[in-house]
Design an enzyme around this catalytic site. Structure first.
Site, PDB file in Angstrom:
ATOM      1  N   ASP A 218      -3.287   4.978 -11.342  1.00  0.00           N
ATOM      2  CA  ASP A 218      -3.216   4.956 -12.799  1.00  0.00           C
ATOM      3  C   ASP A 218      -4.264   3.998 -13.375  1.00  0.00           C
ATOM      4  OD1 ASP A 218      -1.519   5.902 -15.049  1.00  0.00           O
ATOM      5  OD2 ASP A 218      -1.138   3.767 -15.336  1.00  0.00           O
ATOM      6  N   GLU A 277      -5.950   2.731   6.302  1.00  0.00           N
ATOM      7  CA  GLU A 277      -5.050   2.431   7.428  1.00  0.00           C
ATOM      8  C   GLU A 277      -4.167   3.648   7.727  1.00  0.00           C
ATOM      9  OE1 GLU A 277      -2.808  -1.049   6.287  1.00  0.00           O
ATOM     10  OE2 GLU A 277      -4.645  -2.220   5.920  1.00  0.00           O
TER      11      GLU A 277
END
Ligand code: GLC
Length: 561
Positions: A218, A277
């Site tokens: 956002d 990751e």
């Protein structure tokens, strides 16, 4: 024949990781959770409703990924973009267990789930903010942006909020002001504080670790502000982009210092490193309309930033072939080598396509959205040609509008019409309990009625999504805009992969016209059915007609490839 002009997308071979990424060939669906389907009969769309809709999304529409909309603990003053606990599910939307089930069931159908990540601000009810505001010396004081008034007692600076008025709100117990770029109930986090960053990185790990396939970030462009919080320059009245206004106050100044500080890119790289990751997870950044070079910078050095920065300029471009073409050429020219774009023509914050363009051109827009060299992102209900619905003031929910006099986004967000049952199949609740009223035309414009109708908007979307999934040229090919003898009302381009080529010609007006094309072929999609069968060098496009033409092998009449 005029030599077609390359817009550059094809010139930049994608890096290996981008070329093989699932999101490069995907169609993404923004479901806007509260509006999509209510699974527990309380009148509000929820995670269970989304699970119940997976069959529609995968088997009927055929999309590859869903962007959910926020479902975290929240007072829901801004539709869940005001988070009071990042790690909990707001009960009206479900539970963590239901979210996990959504992941399992979506993945079993080959659908990816992209969740919202809202790092720029929290709710004023978030425990971090309650602590921060509790005293000048609280250890979390610096997690938000607090300032004294100027010596003359005036506000810390002149910045205006997207929700209207100043970004500064006085907190009387400590006598300082806190900064809120949106509602006063949405204080901005201080991303210059490393503890804030670490806490927000853990939020990312939490949802990606549970199995989410990516995040939509956002207002990513708002994380870093001018460290000196300098005043924004004022604009001359009327000089602001009229499409960029959620509140008239917002447009009174050039938003130079309250967002998009160059340090933003350092943060984008850090966020990307966390996301990396989790193999295959995607980052989609919501960034406002900005010059294409600035947009491209969000991909980061060596593509180490966002995978897919939103090109908001396209949503805000008036529906004219020349203007759209100029913007698309700007986009592809700025696209870094090896990068791939995302495209949306509407979203939960903007007027719906069928309202902005009218129903006939909304179909042309469907062809544009699904045939560009970009990952399409489509707003729930646009596949039905759903229009904005007037929502009586007493039923409005968009606090942006009701509290501050801004433009209400409720008309765009009315419930998805599924069928002819009560509440158009959206919910079994008493109609008075619905979070927003269903559309007045839901009896005609709904999934069930359109499925039975070969000329419906849904059928068109089904065809286009299927075609995009199977036609190599559309899924992965280069794009070349065709200037050749095109009248100004027509946007035409070719998509070409090694083995395959398609030409798209879109008449953006209601005047029939003719186009000279570089290749002949056969029409595989027409939004009106006026063009059919084989095409010659001259294509007669009907009013509001958009077509996709499969080029016959060996039928290229230009010599540049
Ligand atoms: C984004 C969201 C919008 C929300 C705002 C504040 O622009 O799309 O709906 O109101 O951020 O979080």
């Amino acid at each position: 024949m005029t030599r077609p002009m390359s817009a550059g997308a094809g010139a930049a071979p994608p890096s290996d990781s981008v070329a093989g990424a699932w999101w490069r060939g995907a169609v993404i669906y923004e479901c806007h959770l509260p509006s999509f389907r209510d699974g527990n009969g309380d009148g509000v769309g929820d995670l269970q409703g989304l699970i119940d809709s997976l069959g529609y999304l995968s088997d009927i529409l055929g999309v590859d990924a869903v962007w959910t909309g926020p479902f975290y603990a929240s007072p829901l003053l801004d539709q869940g973009f005001d988070v009071s606990d990042y790690l909990q599910v707001e009960p009206v939307f479900g539970t963590l267990e239901i979210f996990d089930r959504l992941l399992t069931e979506a993945h079993a159908r080959g659908i990816k789930i992209i969740v919202d990540y809202i790092p720029s601000h929290t709710s004023d009810q978030h425990p971090w903010f309650l602590e921060s505001r509790s005293s000048l010396t609280n250890p979390r004081r610096d997690w938000y942006v607090w300032r004294d008034s100027k010596p003359d007692g005036s506000l810390p600076n002149n910045w205006t909020s997207e929700a209207g008025g100043s970004v500064w709100e006085l907190d009387p117990p400590t006598g300082q002001y806190y900064l809120h770029s949106h509602l006063k109930e949405q204080p901005d986090l201080n991303w210059r504080n490393p503890q804030v960053r670490d806490a927000l990185f853990e939020v990312l790990r939490y949802w990606l670790g549970r199995g989410a396939d990516g995040v939509r970030i956002d207002v990513a462009h708002m994380l870093m502000k001018d460290p000196e919080l300098r005043d924004n320059p004022e604009v001359a009245a009327g000089a602001h982009n009229p499409y960029d206004l959620q509140h008239p106050d917002f447009g009174t100044q050039i938003h130079l210092y309250d967002r998009r500080h160059p340090d933003t890119h350092q943060v984008m790289t850090q966020i990307r490193a966390i996301v990396d990751e989790y193999p295959d997870a995607v980052t989609i950044a919501e960034i406002e309309a900005m010059p294409w070079a600035d947009w491209a910078a969000y991909y980061g050095a060596d593509l180490g930033g966002m995978h897919l920065p939103f090109p908001f300029r396209l949503i805000e471009t008036p529906w004219r072939a020349d203007l759209l073409r100029a913007e698309l050429e700007g986009l592809y020219a700025a696209l870094p080598t090896g990068a791939w774009p995302i495209v949306a023509l509407g979203n939960h914050d903007r007027m719906r396509l069928a309202t902005r363009l009218g129903p006939a051109q909304a179909r042309v827009a469907a062809v544009l959205l699904l045939t560009l060299a970009a990952t399409p992102c489509l707003l729930y209900g646009d596949e039905l040609g759903m229009a904005d619905q007037p929502v009586p003031l007493s039923q409005q929910r968009d606090y942006f509008a009701t509290a501050t006099g801004g433009v209400s986004r409720d008309p765009t967000r009315t419930p998805m019409p599924w069928n002819n049952d009560v509440n158009a199949g959206f919910s079994t609740a008493d109609p008075a309990q619905l979070w927003l009223p269903t559309a007045h035309d839901a009896a005609e414009i709904n999934v069930d009625s359109q499925l039975a109708e070969p000329a419906s908007s849904l059928s068109l979307y089904q065809t286009l999504v299927r075609l995009r999934g199977t036609a190599d040229a559309l899924r992965h090919g280069d794009i070349t805009f065709l200037p050749c003898a095109c009248p100004p009302s027509v946007l035409a381009y070719e998509r070409r992969s090694e083995s395959h080529s398609m030409v798209i010609a879109l008449n953006l007006t209601s005047e029939p016209t003719s186009v000279t094309l570089p290749s002949t072929g056969s029409v595989v999609v027409s939004t009106t059915g006026a063009c059919r069968g084989s095409t010659g060098a001259t294509l007669h496009l009907g009013a509001d007609e958009g077509v996709v033409i499969e080029v016959k092998e060996g039928m290229h009449s230009h010599e540049d490839h």
